[in-house]
Design a protein around this motif. Structure first.
Motif, PDB file in Angstrom:
ATOM      1  N   CYS A  13      43.546  40.234  47.680  1.00 50.08           N
ATOM      2  CA  CYS A  13      43.962  39.266  46.256  1.00 50.08           C
ATOM      3  C   CYS A  13      43.362  39.873  45.043  1.00 50.08           C
ATOM      4  O   CYS A  13      42.855  41.085  45.148  1.00 50.08           O
ATOM      5  N   ASN A  16      40.001  41.432  44.710  1.00 52.43           N
ATOM      6  CA  ASN A  16      39.830  42.621  45.507  1.00 52.43           C
ATOM      7  C   ASN A  16      40.233  43.850  44.556  1.00 52.43           C
ATOM      8  O   ASN A  16      39.506  44.755  44.446  1.00 52.43           O
ATOM      9  N   CYS A  49      41.367  42.978  52.925  1.00 54.33           N
ATOM     10  CA  CYS A  49      41.421  41.419  53.034  1.00 54.33           C
ATOM     11  C   CYS A  49      41.553  40.967  54.705  1.00 54.33           C
ATOM     12  O   CYS A  49      42.152  41.473  55.273  1.00 54.33           O
ATOM     13  N   ALA A  50      40.874  39.817  54.681  1.00 59.32           N
ATOM     14  CA  ALA A  50      40.693  38.980  55.962  1.00 59.32           C
ATOM     15  C   ALA A  50      41.344  37.807  56.134  1.00 59.32           C
ATOM     16  O   ALA A  50      41.231  37.316  57.196  1.00 59.32           O
ATOM     17  N   CYS A  83      36.586  42.316  52.611  1.00 57.15           N
ATOM     18  CA  CYS A  83      36.471  41.097  53.583  1.00 57.15           C
ATOM     19  C   CYS A  83      36.394  41.555  54.648  1.00 57.15           C
ATOM     20  O   CYS A  83      36.046  40.978  55.784  1.00 57.15           O
ATOM     21  N   ARG A 171      32.784  36.057  51.722  1.00 52.67           N
ATOM     22  CA  ARG A 171      32.379  36.428  50.083  1.00 52.67           C
ATOM     23  C   ARG A 171      30.857  35.713  49.864  1.00 52.67           C
ATOM     24  O   ARG A 171      30.733  35.782  48.742  1.00 52.67           O
ATOM     25  N   GLN A 202      37.703  32.256  42.968  1.00 50.89           N
ATOM     26  CA  GLN A 202      38.571  31.615  44.255  1.00 50.89           C
ATOM     27  C   GLN A 202      38.588  30.029  43.783  1.00 50.89           C
ATOM     28  O   GLN A 202      39.659  29.289  44.193  1.00 50.89           O
TER      29      GLN A 202
HETATM   30 FE1  F3S Z   1      40.686  37.858  48.765  1.00 54.03          FE
HETATM   31 FE2  F3S Z   1      41.650  38.349  51.029  1.00 54.03          FE
HETATM   32 FE3  F3S Z   1      39.039  38.234  50.441  1.00 54.03          FE
HETATM   33  S1  F3S Z   1      42.397  36.944  49.848  1.00 54.03           S
HETATM   34  S2  F3S Z   1      38.708  37.006  48.891  1.00 54.03           S
HETATM   35  S3  F3S Z   1      40.604  39.731  49.816  1.00 54.03           S
HETATM   36  S4  F3S Z   1      40.064  37.542  52.407  1.00 54.03           S
END
Ligand code: F3S
Ligand code: SAH
Ligand code: SF4
Length: 438
Positions: A13, A16, A49-50, A83, A171, A202
């Motif tokens: 996102c 990041n 990203c997770a 993440c 996070r 968020q």
């Molecule tokens: Fe963003 Fe993915 Fe982490 S949407 S907050 S990078 S799990």
């Protein structure tokens, strides 16, 4: 000091992408150079990203692909940030044995030490979450910047615990950054020629630092200069209040675009998802946006095939899409995330083919709606912030209007980073085509 260079690759996102710029700043501050690509780098840092399984698979694929480069360049070290680092911790280094370090999102200040350890031949993991870290004092290096628009992270973490979502675990707790540092960063960007900032969190609507809530913060940033556009993401429908809409109505430079993830059009699903609003509440928020801000664009996120979702629930989502008529939607199939409430207490019982069918129905409907919305734009004139050359033709430029819609137009005498008026002449579902009128 070192003359080694790092390359940061970012997935996920906007937060990041903002974090990668903080990491860039921390490491250049410690004497590392920034490499132009993996080929020139001594360290490749992958900010990950997770959120869904396919996001993680992409990263794993990339890590394996980089092995070939490591075979040619023995000194090349690879580490995982973000993440996935937080979710999987040192387990990730066991599974992908060409990794040298993992570093979670609240531990970036420790990266210089971590890299030093790795240079000394050790593997290293730093994944402690923090209740207070906001990197408020770090001026990000603008890594992928066009010199016109920039992200500003205003808060970190999330504790809404939507049943499907891994973010509260990757996070950590929600915390807001000191408002003065946000305003100072925005002003400094404006003075360096930037014309658009996007405030990130968020759930920006729950921003709070002392007396300053999100509407106050927005107002302060909007007052820096009317030529500075201000955007924000993401809004949680449960917390989007009229006070913010009133502030937006007072400032034309706060962009007429609200990202309001709905997730589902069924009250039963929303309850199971722990979203803490109903469809009725959501539609009331949409109505309030339209009342305060005529012409405001609304976009969303939606999940198809969450646990126990029936055909009736799915139809309710389609019905909601027909009522709201979003300009854009990010549409996903539910992906089970280990450790979440849904993974622990609910069955992932909608089979893959059915999830795909439902998702495709939503995508088809949304494509139709976006096209119709764009067709209504033909004949209208907008102020556009010019961003650069169109990908298709050097003779054309593109920019965005306040609603965040991309408009492509013949370049004429327009230059990037300025505001021009453009009249929309035609469209596709994704783009408006227009001509300069000033
Ligand atoms: Fe963003 Fe993915 Fe982490 S949407 S907050 S990078 S799990
Ligand atoms: N904070 C934002 C969204 C962050 S994640 C909000 O609350 O709206 C971005 C989007 O990914 C979410 O809005 C959701 O639609 C989607 N998402 C999150 N977890 C998911 C999962 N387990 N499976 C599928 N989509 C998911
Ligand atoms: Fe995830 Fe919900 Fe937090 Fe958004 S508000 S990041 S969906 S837990």
């Amino acid at each position: 000091m070192t003359n080694e260079r790092v390359y940061i690759e970012t997935y996920g996102c906007q937060m990041n992408f903002a974090d990668s710029e903080v990491v860039g700043s921390i490491l250049t501050g410690a004497g590392y150079g920034l490499a132009g690509g993996v080929e020139e780098a001594d360290f490749v840092l992958i900010n990950t990203c997770a959120i869904r399984d396919n996001a993680e698979q992409r990263v794993r694929h990339r890590v394996r692909e980089l092995r070939a480069l490591q075979n040619r360049r023995r000194g090349l070290r690879i580490g995982i940030l973000g993440c996935m680092a937080e979710r999987l911790q040192s387990r990730l280094m066991e599974e992908e044995d060409n990794l040298s370090f993992v570093c979670g999102p609240d531990a970036y200040r420790r990266l210089p030490e971590l890299l030093a350890q790795v240079r000394g031949g050790q593997k290293a993991a730093e994944v402690e979450l923090s209740a207070t870290e906001t990197y408020a004092d770090i001026e990000p290096v603008r890594l992928a910047s066009n010199g016109i628009s920039a992200y500003i992270s205003i808060m970190r973490g999330c504790q809404n615990y939507c049943a499907y979502c891994v973010v509260p675990y990757t996070r950590g707790r929600e915390r807001s950054r000191d408002p003065q540092t946000v305003v100072d960063e925005a002003r400094s960007l404006f003075e360096r020629g930037y014309r658009e900032v996007t405030l990130l969190g968020q759930n920006v609507n729950s921003y709070r630092c002392g007396d300053t809530g999100f509407p106050e913060l927005m107002e302060r940033v909007a007052q820096i200069d009317p030529r500075l556009r201000v955007r924000f993401a993401t809004s949680h429908p449960k917390d989007l209040g009229d006070r913010l809409l009133e502030v937006m109505a007072r400032h034309a430079n706060i962009c007429r675009c609200i990202h309001l993830p709905v997730q589902s059009g069924s009250d039963r699903m929303l309850k199971l998802m722990n979203r803490k609003y109903t469809v009725e509440w959501y539609l009331d928020r949409v109505e309030s946006i339209r009342r305060h801000l005529p012409g405001c664009s609304i976009t969303t996120d939606v999940i198809a095939g969450f646990c126990t979702e029936t055909e009736e629930d799915h139809q309710a989502t389609l019905e909601l899409f027909r009522r709201v008529r979003y300009d854009y939607a990010y549409m996903f199939k539910y992906s089970l995330r280990e450790g979440t409430y849904a993974a622990r207490h609910m069955a992932d019982d909608i089979d893959e083919a059915e999830k795909t069918r439902r998702l495709n129905e939503i995508i088809a409907l949304q494509g139709q709606i976006a096209l119709e919305n764009n067709q209504h734009e033909v004949g209208r004139e907008y102020e556009v912030l010019v961003e650069g050359e169109s990908h298709r033709s050097k003779e054309r430029l593109f920019g965005r209007n306040s609603q965040n819609k991309v408009i492509v137009f013949d370049r004429g005498d327009a230059v990037a980073g300025t505001y021009r008026r453009v009249k929309v002449e035609s469209c596709t579902a994704a783009t408006l085509l227009g001509t300069l009128t000033d």
